[in-house]
Every structure is written in structure tokens, then in C-alpha cells.
Design a protein around this motif. Structure first.
Motif, PDB file in Angstrom:
ATOM      1  N   ARG A  40       3.195  -0.906 -13.395  1.00  0.00           N
ATOM      2  CA  ARG A  40       2.439   0.105 -12.334  1.00  0.00           C
ATOM      3  C   ARG A  40       3.183   0.642 -11.416  1.00  0.00           C
ATOM      4  O   ARG A  40       4.303   0.014 -10.918  1.00  0.00           O
ATOM      5  CB  ARG A  40       1.655  -0.854 -11.703  1.00  0.00           C
ATOM      6  N   THR A  41       3.302   1.973 -11.048  1.00  0.00           N
ATOM      7  CA  THR A  41       4.069   2.473 -10.478  1.00  0.00           C
ATOM      8  C   THR A  41       4.278   1.914  -9.064  1.00  0.00           C
ATOM      9  O   THR A  41       5.300   1.830  -8.039  1.00  0.00           O
ATOM     10  CB  THR A  41       3.498   4.083 -10.071  1.00  0.00           C
ATOM     11  N   LYS A  42       2.994   1.398  -8.370  1.00  0.00           N
ATOM     12  CA  LYS A  42       3.034   0.770  -7.159  1.00  0.00           C
ATOM     13  C   LYS A  42       3.506  -0.545  -7.024  1.00  0.00           C
ATOM     14  O   LYS A  42       3.802  -1.076  -5.978  1.00  0.00           O
ATOM     15  CB  LYS A  42       1.712   0.846  -6.458  1.00  0.00           C
ATOM     16  N   GLY A  43       3.840  -1.015  -8.039  1.00  0.00           N
ATOM     17  CA  GLY A  43       4.362  -2.737  -8.476  1.00  0.00           C
ATOM     18  C   GLY A  43       3.345  -3.486  -8.721  1.00  0.00           C
ATOM     19  O   GLY A  43       2.277  -3.007  -8.347  1.00  0.00           O
ATOM     20  N   PHE A  44       3.700  -4.689  -9.032  1.00  0.00           N
ATOM     21  CA  PHE A  44       2.639  -5.646  -9.485  1.00  0.00           C
ATOM     22  C   PHE A  44       2.678  -7.034  -8.740  1.00  0.00           C
ATOM     23  O   PHE A  44       1.948  -7.970  -8.920  1.00  0.00           O
ATOM     24  CB  PHE A  44       2.388  -6.010 -10.937  1.00  0.00           C
ATOM     25  N   ILE A  45       3.704  -6.998  -7.784  1.00  0.00           N
ATOM     26  CA  ILE A  45       3.668  -8.244  -6.716  1.00  0.00           C
ATOM     27  C   ILE A  45       3.188  -7.785  -5.499  1.00  0.00           C
ATOM     28  O   ILE A  45       3.635  -8.714  -4.600  1.00  0.00           O
ATOM     29  CB  ILE A  45       5.254  -8.835  -6.798  1.00  0.00           C
ATOM     30  N   SER A  98      -2.203  -0.922   0.021  1.00  0.00           N
ATOM     31  CA  SER A  98      -1.239  -0.113   0.862  1.00  0.00           C
ATOM     32  C   SER A  98       0.121  -0.427   0.583  1.00  0.00           C
ATOM     33  O   SER A  98       1.078   0.143   1.324  1.00  0.00           O
ATOM     34  CB  SER A  98      -1.834  -0.395   2.188  1.00  0.00           C
ATOM     35  N   ILE A  99       0.578  -1.467  -0.251  1.00  0.00           N
ATOM     36  CA  ILE A  99       1.884  -1.706  -0.391  1.00  0.00           C
ATOM     37  C   ILE A  99       2.447  -0.984  -1.694  1.00  0.00           C
ATOM     38  O   ILE A  99       1.764  -1.160  -2.745  1.00  0.00           O
ATOM     39  CB  ILE A  99       2.040  -3.146  -0.627  1.00  0.00           C
ATOM     40  N   VAL A 100       3.583  -0.401  -1.601  1.00  0.00           N
ATOM     41  CA  VAL A 100       4.425   0.291  -2.768  1.00  0.00           C
ATOM     42  C   VAL A 100       5.705  -0.620  -2.913  1.00  0.00           C
ATOM     43  O   VAL A 100       6.530  -0.763  -1.980  1.00  0.00           O
ATOM     44  CB  VAL A 100       4.746   1.624  -2.664  1.00  0.00           C
ATOM     45  N   VAL A 101       5.635  -1.110  -4.119  1.00  0.00           N
ATOM     46  CA  VAL A 101       7.148  -2.072  -4.372  1.00  0.00           C
ATOM     47  C   VAL A 101       7.895  -0.899  -4.906  1.00  0.00           C
ATOM     48  O   VAL A 101       7.732  -0.272  -5.800  1.00  0.00           O
ATOM     49  CB  VAL A 101       6.906  -3.100  -5.540  1.00  0.00           C
ATOM     50  N   THR A 102       9.185  -1.001  -4.205  1.00  0.00           N
ATOM     51  CA  THR A 102      10.181  -0.189  -4.459  1.00  0.00           C
ATOM     52  C   THR A 102      11.666  -0.520  -5.108  1.00  0.00           C
ATOM     53  O   THR A 102      11.856  -1.861  -4.893  1.00  0.00           O
ATOM     54  CB  THR A 102      10.508   0.743  -3.300  1.00  0.00           C
ATOM     55  N   VAL A 145       7.116  -1.018   1.007  1.00  0.00           N
ATOM     56  CA  VAL A 145       6.842  -0.194   2.027  1.00  0.00           C
ATOM     57  C   VAL A 145       5.455  -0.441   2.210  1.00  0.00           C
ATOM     58  O   VAL A 145       4.425  -0.210   1.359  1.00  0.00           O
ATOM     59  CB  VAL A 145       6.937   1.488   2.031  1.00  0.00           C
ATOM     60  N   ILE A 146       4.802  -0.597   3.302  1.00  0.00           N
ATOM     61  CA  ILE A 146       3.258  -0.609   3.869  1.00  0.00           C
ATOM     62  C   ILE A 146       3.079   0.764   4.407  1.00  0.00           C
ATOM     63  O   ILE A 146       3.486   1.071   5.532  1.00  0.00           O
ATOM     64  CB  ILE A 146       3.023  -1.837   4.674  1.00  0.00           C
ATOM     65  N   ALA A 147       2.119   1.539   3.719  1.00  0.00           N
ATOM     66  CA  ALA A 147       1.741   2.873   4.015  1.00  0.00           C
ATOM     67  C   ALA A 147       0.280   2.848   4.187  1.00  0.00           C
ATOM     68  O   ALA A 147      -0.355   3.369   3.133  1.00  0.00           O
ATOM     69  CB  ALA A 147       2.601   3.742   3.287  1.00  0.00           C
ATOM     70  N   ASP A 148      -0.249   2.271   5.015  1.00  0.00           N
ATOM     71  CA  ASP A 148      -1.903   2.181   5.064  1.00  0.00           C
ATOM     72  C   ASP A 148      -2.469   3.175   5.796  1.00  0.00           C
ATOM     73  O   ASP A 148      -3.736   3.267   6.185  1.00  0.00           O
ATOM     74  CB  ASP A 148      -2.480   0.930   5.587  1.00  0.00           C
ATOM     75  N   GLN A 149      -1.693   4.198   6.076  1.00  0.00           N
ATOM     76  CA  GLN A 149      -2.255   5.557   6.759  1.00  0.00           C
ATOM     77  C   GLN A 149      -3.374   6.372   5.695  1.00  0.00           C
ATOM     78  O   GLN A 149      -2.956   6.606   4.743  1.00  0.00           O
ATOM     79  CB  GLN A 149      -1.435   6.474   7.295  1.00  0.00           C
ATOM     80  N   ALA A 150      -4.469   6.951   6.452  1.00  0.00           N
ATOM     81  CA  ALA A 150      -5.481   7.718   5.482  1.00  0.00           C
ATOM     82  C   ALA A 150      -5.126   9.188   5.556  1.00  0.00           C
ATOM     83  O   ALA A 150      -4.539   9.602   6.638  1.00  0.00           O
ATOM     84  CB  ALA A 150      -6.933   7.412   6.171  1.00  0.00           C
ATOM     85  N   VAL A 151      -4.871   9.766   4.261  1.00  0.00           N
ATOM     86  CA  VAL A 151      -4.561  10.898   4.263  1.00  0.00           C
ATOM     87  C   VAL A 151      -5.701  11.683   3.625  1.00  0.00           C
ATOM     88  O   VAL A 151      -6.293  11.499   2.844  1.00  0.00           O
ATOM     89  CB  VAL A 151      -3.125  11.081   3.187  1.00  0.00           C
ATOM     90  N   ALA A 190       0.149   5.398   0.778  1.00  0.00           N
ATOM     91  CA  ALA A 190       0.875   4.676  -0.265  1.00  0.00           C
ATOM     92  C   ALA A 190       0.669   5.385  -1.520  1.00  0.00           C
ATOM     93  O   ALA A 190       1.878   5.404  -2.355  1.00  0.00           O
ATOM     94  CB  ALA A 190       0.274   3.328  -0.067  1.00  0.00           C
ATOM     95  N   ASP A 191      -0.339   6.033  -1.852  1.00  0.00           N
ATOM     96  CA  ASP A 191      -0.716   6.614  -2.980  1.00  0.00           C
ATOM     97  C   ASP A 191       0.190   7.892  -3.167  1.00  0.00           C
ATOM     98  O   ASP A 191       0.531   8.223  -4.376  1.00  0.00           O
ATOM     99  CB  ASP A 191      -2.130   6.770  -3.025  1.00  0.00           C
ATOM    100  N   HIS A 192       0.215   8.401  -2.263  1.00  0.00           N
ATOM    101  CA  HIS A 192       1.081   9.587  -2.203  1.00  0.00           C
ATOM    102  C   HIS A 192       2.487   9.279  -2.372  1.00  0.00           C
ATOM    103  O   HIS A 192       3.280  10.034  -3.200  1.00  0.00           O
ATOM    104  CB  HIS A 192       1.102  10.554  -0.952  1.00  0.00           C
ATOM    105  N   LEU A 193       3.180   8.297  -1.763  1.00  0.00           N
ATOM    106  CA  LEU A 193       4.408   7.819  -2.087  1.00  0.00           C
ATOM    107  C   LEU A 193       4.531   7.363  -3.423  1.00  0.00           C
ATOM    108  O   LEU A 193       5.771   7.738  -4.155  1.00  0.00           O
ATOM    109  CB  LEU A 193       4.895   6.750  -1.056  1.00  0.00           C
ATOM    110  N   ALA A 194       3.541   6.752  -4.067  1.00  0.00           N
ATOM    111  CA  ALA A 194       3.421   6.484  -5.540  1.00  0.00           C
ATOM    112  C   ALA A 194       3.702   7.917  -6.382  1.00  0.00           C
ATOM    113  O   ALA A 194       4.530   7.450  -7.439  1.00  0.00           O
ATOM    114  CB  ALA A 194       2.289   5.641  -5.822  1.00  0.00           C
ATOM    115  N   LYS A 195       3.135   8.700  -5.800  1.00  0.00           N
ATOM    116  CA  LYS A 195       3.329   9.937  -6.678  1.00  0.00           C
ATOM    117  C   LYS A 195       4.884  10.506  -6.874  1.00  0.00           C
ATOM    118  O   LYS A 195       5.301  10.823  -7.857  1.00  0.00           O
ATOM    119  CB  LYS A 195       2.334  11.175  -6.296  1.00  0.00           C
TER     120      LYS A 195
END
Length: 462
Positions: free
Chosen positions: A89-94, A114-118, A273-279, A293-298
């Protein structure tokens, strides 16, 4: 007859400007010097302590995470196998375990989505800067001196960084406000401010609770984001721990960068990264906002696709075995850093203490934790001096001008004490003393007196 074409020749001017940027070459230089002088005592590497590593732990962590997937998550054997071996999964699974760790250690509740594992915190910086900076009018602000990795990430992402003064209490909030308003007068758009609130790299500075609150209030007034990078907060030498900025964030103004490099081990290359801002979408008021976070995942999907599934599984097992508490997991390392900081400060005082009535031309700060001390010297401490120090006296350190973008800090050195023993620290500081004696002799007694005239004690024996 057609002349045979030779090999293509490229000029550095044909490449992206960042490849020839000093910020991107400083770490390469330090690694090369360490390789050329392996017997030198190295205060240069900001690596975590290695004394508790055990290769057998890796397989155990993997097994623990497999049991978690089968037991707590209810995955079948086939699903577990796919989790380990296939694209992830792009955003990570942990992300759920990371959220659990933040709740246990920081009392912070975050939406796991809201977390993306990088791939390390470094990727998180590049993704975030690439996403936030739309065009040349957008700028980010950061205290100077600044972590070389952030400077380099900004150059790679094409994100202009505006410098803000730093003092013993971290970023200067009055100067931050001035720089934000000055940037706007110049037609620029300040987007975010990057800060390391605890034991910053390289300065070791820490923000007070009052300044943390004031920073968030300033961010609200000026409508900018705060990018928090706090990998050293676990390693406090004394006093009560202060809340991370994200734990004080009531209005989703803080984007938090996390890393397991200093806590678990750097080789895993796992950050988040924790990116819980609404876009919201432009002109689409009827659509639900999505998380930043979803845009970072893109963006991540076009860079690394996903963070190593095996590395995530190892870190997941590490968290589970420690009750999802990094404070508990790193207690032994924290004790080592406290011991080493005390040893380094004691050695500096012993070797560089001024004589009665004399000034002191070698000074240093006294951070309350972390991995770094900054030494101020009576001569230019640049890359050429570093090589001389390594070849002649067998001691490595990091020139501070790297953290100023080559614009300042020319008489300062960062000393990292994380991987050394007290005996190595004593030996290294003694060798630094010999380097200072050498430079005083080369510049003459008159120059030494003009520089402060402090009495240099004999280097300590080991």
C-alpha cells in the motif's frame, strides 16, 4: 566515410542545479574522509549507537509482525505472504502501529489514515516540499543553522528556503514573524516553517513550552503551516519532557515528520509523515475534502511506489515487542547518550579550560540532550582544516558552515558523540586540543593572545 562518434560528454550545467549544490556534497565529503582515515576518532557521524544491535533480532521482529497479521488482523497465510513479498500500500501498512505509538508515548490521537509511511524521513521531506511548493513564489522558512538533509531536500524539490535566526531557545519567533512579512512584501507566499523543537541538529537548541505555544499562535495569525521534525526528543539528558508540537496542535497547523532511524535502526530506512490537513478541490464545494496525506501518497506513488514491505514489517515487530513505546524501546540508548554528553562536556572543560584571569578562545554550548555539541574555535574550521585535522591529528568533526549553506559558521565545528565510548571521547577531545595548539603555534603567540589567550591544558591520556 562517416566519422565514428565518441562518447557523449555532459557538463554539470546541463543537469539540475541541485547536483552541484554544496548542500548535496557535504555528506559525501564526510563519508570519504571517514573512509580515508579509518583510525581517526570521528565526531562527525550523527549515527545512532550500535552497541545493542543483534542481527538475530531482525528475524524475531519479522516473526512478531507475522503473528500480529495472523492474530490481531486476521489475515490468512496467503495474505501474510503477499504482504511481505508483494508491492505494498502506497501509504504504508504499519500506520496503525505508528498511531498507537504516538498515543502511548505522546498522548496524541491521530487518524491512522493521515499517516504516510516513507522511505526514511528524507523522502518525507522531499514529498512534502514538492507538494507544498506550487511555483517560484512559494517559500518555506527555517532556522539557521539548519539540518543539511532539509537544506538538500529543499534544493532537490525546488523549494526556496528563507533563513530565520536561531538562539539558545530555538527559532527566534520575532525574526520569524519579520521574515514572513518581509517575504509577503516581496510578493512571495510563505507556506510553512520547518522546526526541530528538541535538541536540534546541529545546534542542540530546544524550544521552551511557552515558545512552542507561541509558535502555533503565530502560525495561526500568519496562516502558515509548521513542519515539525523531532527525532531527538527521546534522548533528554535531564528535566521533564515537553510535548511535541503536534500534541499541542488543535487546528491542524502542524505537519509532523517522524523517523525510526535514531530509535530502531537507520538501516531500515523507515520514516513517516502525519499530514491531517483537509485539502479542498477548487470549484468543487460539493466534494468532500481529502487529507493532505492522500496527496503526498500520489507523489510517493511516482517516486518510490511504496516503502519496503520487509522494512515496515521489521519496524512493526520492533514496535509490537516494546508495547508500541519508543521511550521503552530506546531506554538503553538514551542512557548511553546521557553518559556520552556528560563525558564530552567534562573533557571539553578539562582540555580547554582557561587559565586564571585569561579569556577563553575555545567555547561550546551545553545542550540538555540529543546527540550534538557545537564547538567554537579560534581559527577557520572549514573542509580543508577538517582534512588536516584527520590526517595530522586523527580526529574528525563536521564544519558548521555546511549547516549555514556555506554563508556562516566558519569557526565552528559540530561534535557528535552518539557512537563513541567515553574513552574515545577523551582521546578525540585530546586530539582536538593538539589541533588547537598547532594552530596557535602557526599563527604565533600574538595572534593567540588576540584570539583570547586561554590556557590550553595538556591532552588527556586514555
Amino acid at each position: 566515410m562517416t566519422e565514428k562518434a565518441g562518447p557523449i560528454r555532459l557538463s554539470v550545467t546541463d543537469l539540475h542545479a541541485s547536483v552541484d549544490d554544496p548542500a548535496l556534497t557535504s555528506m559525501t565529503l564526510l563519508n570519504e574522509l571517514a573512509g580515508r582515515y579509518p583510525q581517526a576518532v570521528s565526531f562527525s557521524a550523527g549515527r545512532p549507537f550500535e552497541g545493542f544491535y543483534d542481527v538475530d533480532d531482525l528475524s524475531r521482529h519479522l516473526g512478531t509482525f507475522r503473528d500480529y497479521l495472523e492474530g490481531e488482523k486476521g489475515l490468512s497465510a496467503e495474505q501474510v505472504r503477499r504482504t511481505f513479498f508483494q508491492y505494498g500500500r502506497t501509504k504504508g501498512f504499519i500506520h496503525e502501529l505508528i498511531a498507537r505509538q504516538l498515543e502511548v508515548d505522546e498522548g496524541l490521537t491521530v487518524d491512522p489514515e493521515s499517516i504516510v509511511v516513507t522511505t526514511g524521513c528524507q523522502e518525507a521531506m522531499v514529498l512534502l516540499l514538492r507538494t507544498l511548493v506550487r511555483d517560484t513564489r512559494d517559500v518555506v522558512l527555517a532556522a539557521t543553522p539548519n539540518y543539511v538533509g532539509f537544506i538538500g531536500a529543499a534544493r532537490v524539490a525546488g523549494a526556496p528556503v528563507r533563513s530565520v535566526r536561531e538562539h539558545d531557545g530555538g527559532i527566534d519567533l520575532e525574526d520569524l514573524e519579520r521574515q514572513i512579512r518581509a517575504a509577503r512584501r516581496e510578493g512571495l507566499r510563505p507556506r510553512a516553517c520547518y522546526v526541530v523543537p528538541d535538541f536540534a541538529n546541529p545546534s542542540g537548541a530546544s524550544m521552551s513550552l511557552a515558545d512552542r505555544i507561541a509558535l502555533l499562535e503565530l502560525a495561526g495569525r500568519e496562516e502558515i503551516l509548521v513542519v515539525e521534525d523531532n527525532p531527538y526528543s527521546l534522548f533528554r539528558a535531564g528535566g521533564a519532557a515537553l510535548p511535541m508540537l503536534k500534541a499541542l496542535d488543535e487546528h491542524h497547523r502542524v505537519i509532523h515528520l517522524g523517523s525510526f532511524a535514531k530509535s530502531a535502526f537507520a538501516g531500515a530506512r523507515v520514516g513517516y509523515v502525519i499530514a491531517d490537513q483537509a485539502v479542498t478541490a477548487t470549484g468543487a464545494a460539493h466534494e468532500e475534502p481529502v487529507l493532505l496525506a492522500d496527496h503526498l501518497a500520489k507523489v510517493k506513488s511516482m517516486v518510490t511506489l511504496n516503502t519496503s514491505t520487509v522494512a515496515q514489517a521489521v519496524i512493526g515487530g520492533y514496535l509490537l515487542e516494546n508495547g508500541c513505546s519508543l521511550k521503552r524501546a530506546t531506554a538503553r540508548e538514551a542512557a548511553v547518550y546521557r553518559r556520552n554528553l556528560a563525558a564530552l562536556l567534562e573533557c571539553l572543560h578539562s582540555v580547554f579550560a582557561p587559565g586564571p584571569g585569561a579569556g577563553q578562545d575555545v567555547t561550546w554550548n551545553t545542550p540538555e540532550g540529543g546527540m550534538f555539541v557545537v564547538l567554537t574555535l579560534p581559527f577557520r574550521a572549514d573542509d580543508a582544516m577538517l582534512e588536516y585535522s584527520a590526517s595530522r591529528f586523527g580526529v574528525l568533526w563536521t564544519p558548521m558552515d555546511h549547516f549555514y549553506g556555506g554563508a556562516s559558521g566558519f569557526r565552528q565545528a559540530r561534535l557528535s558523540f552518539s557512537v563513541l565510548t567515553p574513552e574515545q571521547i577523551a582521546l578525540g577531545v585530546g586530539r582536538l586540543g593538539e589541533l588547537v595548539q598547532d594552530q596557535r603555534a602557526r599563527h604565533g603567540a600574538g595572534a593567540a593572545q588576540a584570539l583570547g589567550g586561554g590556557r590550553l591544558l595538556e591532552p588527556q591520556a586514555v
